[in-house]
Design a protein around this motif. Structure first.
Motif, PDB file in Angstrom:
ATOM      1  N   SER A 111       0.923  -1.104   0.049  1.00 36.49           N
ATOM      2  CA  SER A 111       0.157   0.047   0.099  1.00 36.49           C
ATOM      3  C   SER A 111       0.975   1.234  -0.126  1.00 36.49           C
TER       4      SER A 111
ATOM      5  N   GLY B 237      -3.927   4.723   3.278  1.00 30.63           N
ATOM      6  CA  GLY B 237      -2.849   3.847   2.834  1.00 30.63           C
ATOM      7  C   GLY B 237      -2.492   2.750   4.153  1.00 30.63           C
TER       8      GLY B 237
ATOM      9  N   PRO C 255      -3.456  -0.809   5.679  1.00 26.01           N
ATOM     10  CA  PRO C 255      -4.305  -1.986   5.493  1.00 26.01           C
ATOM     11  C   PRO C 255      -4.733  -2.310   6.750  1.00 26.01           C
TER      12      PRO C 255
ATOM     13  N   GLN D 168      -7.824   0.577   4.209  1.00 27.59           N
ATOM     14  CA  GLN D 168      -8.102   0.079   2.854  1.00 27.59           C
ATOM     15  C   GLN D 168      -7.652  -1.294   3.070  1.00 27.59           C
TER      16      GLN D 168
ATOM     17  N   ALA E  17      -4.777  -4.243   1.908  1.00 27.78           N
ATOM     18  CA  ALA E  17      -3.686  -4.225   1.268  1.00 27.78           C
ATOM     19  C   ALA E  17      -3.706  -4.725  -0.285  1.00 27.78           C
TER      20      ALA E  17
END
Length: 461
Positions: free
Chosen positions: A86, A100, A102, A106, A108
């Motif tokens: 990421s 960004g 993980p 979000q 990964a």
């Protein structure tokens, strides 16, 4: 056991060498791409082979991304690595979905996958981007680059030079050593390398006396604290961690923990035929990282006082009245006296924590806790008194925000996103929680983060 060679001092005297950068693969649309993939870089002299690295677009540092304040940034991460990855935009007050991280903001990006980052940085300054998945390894392999957001009305200088400072652990063949999970590193000062390198963007080999430079120093090392001295140059720090200082701080050196940045504006004071130098100071020695030959004078006198940079939209706090408190106590590591800690909701002994690869705690918890350190509505002021009850320093980084340190006299220091805490220190940071979402707060000695030093805050709408 000694890991890798003791790099000869002469290698430090060679100056910075441009790293190789290769273009990414062809793409079907016009979206700019950051392709995370293996590559090679010339880290050492030609007596050694090129070093295999992982880099954005195959190079290290990755592409320097430059835009004007108020411009939109769109970059598509394409992951051509054997690991998920990421991109974290360090120091940029991004929307939460673009941070960004993980497992928090979000998923990964798996090998062969893609993810598009799309945001408009609100602040001008010196920022950087790097992997935030298995980052102890991925950053050590080279997955980082700079993001420079230029002021609408930038200062007048002859050269604007980014200085990327890294610390590499290399074998006798010049390869990056594969010992990314050494418990000794995790429990002590971290993954400290045997070769420190400065990459200059752009490369400038020759200067003239009285030329004015902007030097953007960025410490991208996984764990090493760096003391950087300027020789044959005189000037002031004008920004820390991307944020302008109200009054430039005249100095000839700076201490940078991992992830910290300092913008200098300096005038070349070395005489014709001499050199201006950037050096790293360790104990009672100094090693040259980069040098500039100084030629004939560009002008007879220097340009005079160094003015502050234009302010960013984020203003320093005028008051901390009504701040909500969230105390943070750091424990663990070698010589830390830790007897037990909570890991995934269970109280474990130190022996069991070590077996899980966890040896540092925040408030008795190793690793990311299930509940936030604090949850506040957007707009609230938060104060985090931090106590370092360990035998090692820690570089504490807050995502999505900049903070100020409450100084001993009660006043507030400059805006920062990372604060370096020495062992035994108690320091307090204050910030307005003005960016909704879940945000990581962790030690940017990434070996320490890997081994437990991370928590999070929640800002609700």
């Amino acid at each position: 056991m000694t890991v890798g060679p003791v790099i000869d001092r002469r290698m430090f005297l060679a100056g910075a060498t441009a790293f190789a950068m290769a273009s990414g693969p062809a793409r079907a649309d016009s979206t700019p791409q950051l392709v995370a993939r293996p590559g090679k870089a010339r880290l050492l002299s030609t007596d050694y082979p090129e070093t295999p690295i992982w880099g954005y677009n195959g190079g290290v540092p990755g592409p320097e991304l430059r835009l004007k304040q108020g411009e939109r940034l769109v970059q598509r991460l394409v992951n051509n690595l054997p690991q998920a990855s990421s991109v974290h935009w360090h120091g940029v007050r991004v929307p939460n979905a673009m941070d960004g991280v993980p497992g928090m903001t979000q998923d990964a990006v798996p090998p062969g996958g893609q993810f598009t980052y799309d945001f408009t940085p609100p602040d001008a300054g010196t920022f950087w981007y790097h992997s935030h998945n298995q980052s102890t390894e991925q950053i050590a392999r080279g997955l980082y680059g700079l993001l420079i957001v230029e002021e609408i009305d930038p200062p007048e200088v002859d050269h604007d030079i980014s200085v990327v400072l890294d610390d590499w652990r290399l074998s006798e063949t010049g390869a990056i050593t594969e010992d990314f999970d050494r418990m000794h590193d995790w429990t002590h000062a971290g993954r400290i390398g045997n070769f420190t390198k400065a990459a200059l963007l752009p490369q400038v080999s020759r200067l003239r006396r009285n030329e004015r430079l902007r030097l953007r120093l960025v410490n991208v090392a996984v764990d090493r604290i760096m003391v950087i001295g300027l020789h044959g140059m005189a000037g002031a720090i004008v920004a820390l961690d991307g944020m302008p200082l109200r009054v430039p701080e005249r100095t000839d050196h700076v201490i940078l923990g991992p992830a910290q940045r300092a913008d200098f504006i300096v005038d070349v004071t070395a005489e014709e035929g001499e050199q201006a130098l950037l050096a790293i100071h360790e104990r009672d020695e100094a090693f040259v990282l980069s040098h500039f030959d100084v030629g004939a004078s560009g002008q007879s006198v220097s340009r005079g006082p160094i003015a502050p940079l234009p302010p960013n939209p984020l203003a320093p706090l005028a008051t901390t009245q009504g701040a909500q408190m969230a105390r943070l106590v750091m424990e663990g590591g070698a010589m830390g006296g830790l007897r037990q800690g909570i890991w995934k909701g269970e109280v474990l002994s130190v022996r069991d924590l070590v077996a899980e690869g966890q040896i540092w705690t925040f408030n008795g918890v190793a690793g990311l806790p299930e509940t936030p350190l604090i949850e506040v509505p957007v707009g609230e002021i938060v104060e985090v008194p931090m106590q370092n009850d360990t035998a090692f320093p820690h570089a504490m980084h807050l995502h999505g925000h900049h903070f100020q340190e409450r100084l001993a006299d009660g006043s507030l220091g400059p805006l920062r996103d990372t604060i370096l805490m020495d062992r035994g220190e108690t320091r307090s940071i204050v910030f307005r929680a003005d960016n909704p979402g879940d945000w990581l707060l962790h030690c940017h000695m990434l070996s320490h983060q890997k081994a437990g030093m991370k928590t999070w805050i929640r800002v609700t709408t």
